[in-house]
Write a protein that holds these residues in place. Structure first.
Motif, short mmCIF file in Angstrom:
data_model
loop_
_atom_site.label_atom_id
_atom_site.label_comp_id
_atom_site.label_asym_id
_atom_site.label_seq_id
_atom_site.Cartn_x
_atom_site.Cartn_y
_atom_site.Cartn_z
N GLU A 76 0.83 -1.21 0.00
CA GLU A 76 0.00 0.00 0.00
C GLU A 76 0.86 1.26 0.00
OE1 GLU A 76 -2.27 -3.29 2.10
OE2 GLU A 76 -0.24 -2.49 2.19
N GLY A 77 1.94 1.22 0.74
CA GLY A 77 2.86 2.36 0.79
C GLY A 77 3.57 2.56 -0.54
N ARG A 78 4.00 1.47 -1.15
CA ARG A 78 4.66 1.57 -2.45
C ARG A 78 3.69 2.10 -3.51
NH1 ARG A 78 6.78 -3.30 -0.65
NH2 ARG A 78 5.51 -4.49 -2.12
N GLU A 79 2.43 1.67 -3.45
CA GLU A 79 1.42 2.17 -4.39
C GLU A 79 1.19 3.67 -4.19
OE1 GLU A 79 -3.10 1.15 -5.96
OE2 GLU A 79 -2.39 0.23 -4.11
N THR A 80 1.17 4.09 -2.93
CA THR A 80 0.99 5.51 -2.63
C THR A 80 2.16 6.33 -3.17
OG1 THR A 80 -0.26 4.96 -0.63
CG2 THR A 80 0.68 7.17 -0.75
N LEU A 81 3.38 5.86 -2.95
CA LEU A 81 4.56 6.56 -3.47
C LEU A 81 4.57 6.57 -4.99
CD1 LEU A 81 7.28 5.28 -0.99
CD2 LEU A 81 6.30 7.58 -1.10
N GLN A 82 4.18 5.46 -5.60
CA GLN A 82 4.15 5.37 -7.06
C GLN A 82 3.16 6.38 -7.65
OE1 GLN A 82 6.21 3.58 -8.96
NE2 GLN A 82 5.26 4.46 -10.77
N ASP A 83 2.09 6.66 -6.92
CA ASP A 83 1.07 7.62 -7.38
C ASP A 83 1.64 9.02 -7.53
OD1 ASP A 83 -1.71 8.22 -8.06
OD2 ASP A 83 -1.78 9.29 -6.15
N THR A 84 2.74 9.33 -6.84
CA THR A 84 3.34 10.67 -6.92
C THR A 84 4.36 10.78 -8.05
OG1 THR A 84 5.15 10.18 -5.39
CG2 THR A 84 3.09 10.98 -4.42
N LYS A 85 4.78 9.66 -8.62
CA LYS A 85 5.80 9.67 -9.67
C LYS A 85 5.28 10.42 -10.90
CE LYS A 85 8.66 7.07 -7.38
NZ LYS A 85 9.65 7.66 -6.58
N GLY A 86 6.14 11.25 -11.47
CA GLY A 86 5.79 11.97 -12.68
C GLY A 86 4.90 13.19 -12.47
N ARG A 87 4.63 13.53 -11.22
CA ARG A 87 3.77 14.67 -10.94
C ARG A 87 4.57 15.96 -10.82
NH1 ARG A 87 -1.48 13.55 -10.67
NH2 ARG A 87 -1.80 15.73 -10.18
N GLY A 88 5.90 15.87 -10.83
CA GLY A 88 6.72 17.07 -10.73
C GLY A 88 6.60 17.71 -9.36
N GLY A 89 6.82 19.00 -9.29
CA GLY A 89 6.73 19.70 -8.01
C GLY A 89 7.85 19.31 -7.07
#
Length: 105
Positions: A76-89
C-alpha cells in the motif's frame, strides 16, 4: 511519531487540479497504509508572515519510526509513493516527535 510532508505542485498544474488529485485519489491510497494512526491534509492558503510556495501539508502519525518505514515499504505504501511519480513539483518530509502539549481544546 509524526511526519509532516510539505508538498508543492508541478507549475504546469493548477492549484485546483492538484488539490483534487491530492485530496481524493492520493488520499484514498495513503489512508490504507498499515500502521497509519492519523492522516490529515492541510491546504496552504498563504504565508502568515511572508509568501510561500507550498500547496499543502500532510500530517501522518505512526506509533514509531519503524512503523512509518514499514508502512511506506508495504504494498500500500509503495502504491501511494508510485502515485506521486511523474507529478513534478517538490516535497519536504519532516520526521517529528511531540515535545509537549501546550494547549488543547
Amino acid at each position: 511519531m509524526r511526519l509532516f510532508i510539505l508538498i508543492r505542485r508541478d507549475p504546469a498544474e493548477t492549484h485546483e487540479q492538484f488539490m483534487a488529485w491530492w485530496s481524493e485519489r492520493h488520499a484514498e491510497l495513503a489512508r490504507r497504509m498499515p500502521g497509519l494512526r492519523r492522516y490529515v491534509l492541510h491546504e496552504v492558503l498563504g504565508g502568515f508572515e511572508r509568501d510561500v510556495d507550498w500547496d499543502g501539508i500532510a500530517e501522518l502519525e505512526f506509533d514509531s519510526e519503524d512503523a512509518a518505514r514499514a508502512a511506506f515499504s508495504s504494498p500500500e505504501g509503495r502504491e501511494t509513493l508510485q502515485d506521486t511519480k511523474g507529478r513534478g513539483g517538490a516535497r519536504l518530509i519532516l520526521s517529528t516527535d511531540m515535545l509537549r502539549l501546550v494547549k488543547e481544546g
